[in-house]
Design a protein around this motif. Sequence first.
Motif, short mmCIF file in Angstrom:
data_model
loop_
_atom_site.label_atom_id
_atom_site.label_comp_id
_atom_site.label_asym_id
_atom_site.label_seq_id
_atom_site.Cartn_x
_atom_site.Cartn_y
_atom_site.Cartn_z
N ILE A 162 -32.67 11.52 57.77
CA ILE A 162 -32.19 10.67 56.68
C ILE A 162 -30.85 10.06 57.07
O ILE A 162 -29.91 10.76 57.44
CB ILE A 162 -32.05 11.47 55.38
N GLY A 163 -30.78 8.75 56.97
CA GLY A 163 -29.55 8.04 57.27
C GLY A 163 -28.66 7.91 56.05
O GLY A 163 -29.14 7.59 54.96
N ILE A 164 -27.38 8.18 56.23
CA ILE A 164 -26.38 8.03 55.18
C ILE A 164 -25.11 7.46 55.81
O ILE A 164 -24.99 7.35 57.02
CB ILE A 164 -26.04 9.38 54.50
N GLY A 184 -21.46 9.05 50.53
CA GLY A 184 -21.95 9.68 51.74
C GLY A 184 -20.77 10.01 52.62
O GLY A 184 -20.10 9.11 53.14
N TYR A 185 -20.48 11.31 52.78
CA TYR A 185 -19.27 11.70 53.48
C TYR A 185 -19.52 12.95 54.31
O TYR A 185 -20.10 13.93 53.84
CB TYR A 185 -18.13 11.96 52.50
N TYR A 213 -22.13 17.66 54.25
CA TYR A 213 -22.37 16.29 53.81
C TYR A 213 -22.38 16.27 52.28
O TYR A 213 -23.09 17.05 51.65
CB TYR A 213 -23.70 15.78 54.36
N THR A 214 -21.58 15.38 51.71
CA THR A 214 -21.44 15.34 50.26
C THR A 214 -21.50 13.92 49.76
O THR A 214 -21.33 12.96 50.51
CB THR A 214 -20.10 15.96 49.83
N GLY A 215 -21.73 13.78 48.44
CA GLY A 215 -21.73 12.48 47.80
C GLY A 215 -23.01 12.23 47.02
O GLY A 215 -24.00 12.96 47.13
N PHE A 216 -22.97 11.19 46.21
CA PHE A 216 -24.11 10.84 45.36
C PHE A 216 -25.35 10.50 46.19
O PHE A 216 -26.45 10.95 45.90
CB PHE A 216 -23.73 9.68 44.45
N ASP A 217 -25.18 9.68 47.23
CA ASP A 217 -26.31 9.35 48.08
C ASP A 217 -26.92 10.61 48.70
O ASP A 217 -28.15 10.74 48.81
CB ASP A 217 -25.89 8.41 49.21
#
Length: 288
Positions: A50-52, A60-61, A67-71
Amino acid sequence: MRTRHAGATVLAALTALTLAACGGGDVGGGADDDTASDGGGGGGGDSITIGIKFDQPGLGYQDGDTYTGFDVDVATYVADKLGYSADQIDWVESPSAQRETMLQTGQADMIFATYSITDERKETVAFAGPYFVAGQDLLVAEDNTDITGPEALEGKNLCSVTGSTSAQRIKDEYSEGVELVERPGYAECVTALVAGQVDAVTTDDIILAGLAAQPSNKGKVKVVGAPFSTERYGVGLSQDNDMCEDVNSAIEEMIEDGSWEEAVTTNTDGTGYTPNSSENPPTVDACA
């Protein structure tokens, strides 16, 4: 992407053959098993790539192996509904300028990277979703009172990320005389803004809110708060994918069970940002 069911079938067949040959002895496995994943995932070796974005706080962080964030939250939820646990996800960085190529060449199975659905992009990739609707806005210095919207950017330096359509839209539709500056990531744009090298940064409001909330930026920059576009975030897929309907179903389930709202709240807490309630939660499009 390899399916879990196919891996399980192959493993069962190998097990049966081994038992028959060895009279029920222990079955060998591990790294020599043909079903082992190159990405090191579990579940018989299955994995999904999965690309972020890696540089968008709140979306996407990447911080080390975290890895964190809404995405990230939406992608993890969708992957789970497709049969992949969190430890079976191989995260890859998807810069704006490389997203189409990554899908076309199989470097990513899905991309959740603030990827706005546009007719131009649909010529080369497919989309599921949308899973969020943002609005383009501006980030300026905290003490800037001159820039109140895109029309005020004539003769100003405006920063956006290479491959993004945001800055060009302002030049085409609002301020023909704006000077466009590109950087490889939004963090670099904000650094340029704080240093006085550019007058504003543009992208979607939720991205700007996440950047403004970072400890190093607090008190130095602010979101203008006058969104002037609609950005429908989709899940990027290859045109020959067979997942679109399942991805859409997962997004709809995430909205219905409250997980979507929880993810939005968690990842924008303390920023003062509120999603456009007339657009969110979004209505998911039918797969083409």
